[in-house]
Motif scaffolding. Sequence first.
Motif, PDB file in Angstrom:
ATOM      1  N   ALA A 113       0.828  -1.205   0.000  1.00 35.47           N
ATOM      2  CA  ALA A 113       0.000   0.000   0.000  1.00 35.47           C
ATOM      3  C   ALA A 113       0.864   1.258   0.000  1.00 35.47           C
ATOM      4  CB  ALA A 113      -0.934  -0.011   1.202  1.00 35.47           C
ATOM      5  N   VAL A 114       1.923   1.268   0.781  1.00 33.63           N
ATOM      6  CA  VAL A 114       2.808   2.437   0.828  1.00 33.63           C
ATOM      7  C   VAL A 114       3.491   2.649  -0.515  1.00 33.63           C
ATOM      8  CG1 VAL A 114       4.940   3.340   1.853  1.00 33.63           C
ATOM      9  CG2 VAL A 114       3.159   2.361   3.314  1.00 33.63           C
ATOM     10  N   VAL A 115       3.960   1.583  -1.133  1.00 33.08           N
ATOM     11  CA  VAL A 115       4.612   1.692  -2.446  1.00 33.08           C
ATOM     12  C   VAL A 115       3.608   2.183  -3.489  1.00 33.08           C
ATOM     13  CG1 VAL A 115       5.696   0.375  -4.304  1.00 33.08           C
ATOM     14  CG2 VAL A 115       6.409   0.023  -1.946  1.00 33.08           C
ATOM     15  N   ALA A 116       2.381   1.687  -3.434  1.00 37.84           N
ATOM     16  CA  ALA A 116       1.355   2.111  -4.387  1.00 37.84           C
ATOM     17  C   ALA A 116       1.044   3.599  -4.237  1.00 37.84           C
ATOM     18  CB  ALA A 116       0.091   1.278  -4.206  1.00 37.84           C
ATOM     19  N   VAL A 117       0.975   4.096  -3.008  1.00 36.61           N
ATOM     20  CA  VAL A 117       0.715   5.517  -2.780  1.00 36.61           C
ATOM     21  C   VAL A 117       1.874   6.360  -3.305  1.00 36.61           C
ATOM     22  CG1 VAL A 117       0.489   7.277  -0.982  1.00 36.61           C
ATOM     23  CG2 VAL A 117      -0.849   5.175  -0.852  1.00 36.61           C
ATOM     24  N   ILE A 118       3.095   5.917  -3.093  1.00 38.03           N
ATOM     25  CA  ILE A 118       4.263   6.665  -3.582  1.00 38.03           C
ATOM     26  C   ILE A 118       4.263   6.719  -5.110  1.00 38.03           C
ATOM     27  CG2 ILE A 118       6.784   6.610  -3.754  1.00 38.03           C
ATOM     28  CD1 ILE A 118       6.790   5.548  -0.858  1.00 38.03           C
ATOM     29  N   VAL A 119       3.984   5.598  -5.754  1.00 40.13           N
ATOM     30  CA  VAL A 119       3.947   5.563  -7.221  1.00 40.13           C
ATOM     31  C   VAL A 119       2.827   6.453  -7.748  1.00 40.13           C
ATOM     32  CG1 VAL A 119       3.455   4.063  -9.197  1.00 40.13           C
ATOM     33  CG2 VAL A 119       5.042   3.317  -7.422  1.00 40.13           C
ATOM     34  N   TYR A 120       1.649   6.409  -7.101  1.00 44.63           N
ATOM     35  CA  TYR A 120       0.511   7.223  -7.525  1.00 44.63           C
ATOM     36  C   TYR A 120       0.838   8.709  -7.424  1.00 44.63           C
ATOM     37  CZ  TYR A 120      -4.133   9.313  -7.446  1.00 44.63           C
ATOM     38  OH  TYR A 120      -5.232  10.093  -7.683  1.00 44.63           O
ATOM     39  N   ARG A 121       1.432   9.119  -6.308  1.00 43.85           N
ATOM     40  CA  ARG A 121       1.779  10.536  -6.133  1.00 43.85           C
ATOM     41  C   ARG A 121       2.859  10.966  -7.119  1.00 43.85           C
ATOM     42  NH1 ARG A 121       2.017  11.605   0.381  1.00 43.85           N
ATOM     43  NH2 ARG A 121      -0.220  11.452   0.751  1.00 43.85           N
ATOM     44  N   ASP A 122       3.819  10.093  -7.367  1.00 49.05           N
ATOM     45  CA  ASP A 122       4.903  10.431  -8.286  1.00 49.05           C
ATOM     46  C   ASP A 122       4.385  10.601  -9.704  1.00 49.05           C
ATOM     47  OD1 ASP A 122       7.704  10.866  -8.801  1.00 49.05           O
ATOM     48  OD2 ASP A 122       7.665   8.937  -9.845  1.00 49.05           O
ATOM     49  N   ARG A 123       3.462   9.753 -10.115  1.00 44.77           N
ATOM     50  CA  ARG A 123       2.917   9.868 -11.470  1.00 44.77           C
ATOM     51  C   ARG A 123       2.036  11.092 -11.626  1.00 44.77           C
ATOM     52  NH1 ARG A 123       1.651   3.968 -14.007  1.00 44.77           N
ATOM     53  NH2 ARG A 123       3.757   3.183 -13.795  1.00 44.77           N
ATOM     54  N   ARG A 124       1.341  11.493 -10.587  1.00 47.02           N
ATOM     55  CA  ARG A 124       0.519  12.700 -10.675  1.00 47.02           C
ATOM     56  C   ARG A 124       1.393  13.947 -10.700  1.00 47.02           C
ATOM     57  NH1 ARG A 124      -3.850  13.541  -6.543  1.00 47.02           N
ATOM     58  NH2 ARG A 124      -4.329  15.215  -7.974  1.00 47.02           N
TER      59      ARG A 124
END
Length: 52
Positions: A30-41
Amino acid sequence: MTAGATELVLASHPIITAVPFFVPTFAVVAVVAVIVYRDRRRNPREDEDQDT
């Protein structure tokens, strides 16, 4: 212990014994997914901006 005494059963099913191993894994995912989501935005892909 005597034969009539009740015993404390901590895990009666294999899934209950596996939960402590899977919960931290899901937390890390979940933490990795949130980091990837924020980075792509924050940084859109530069390939999409260029017209070929």
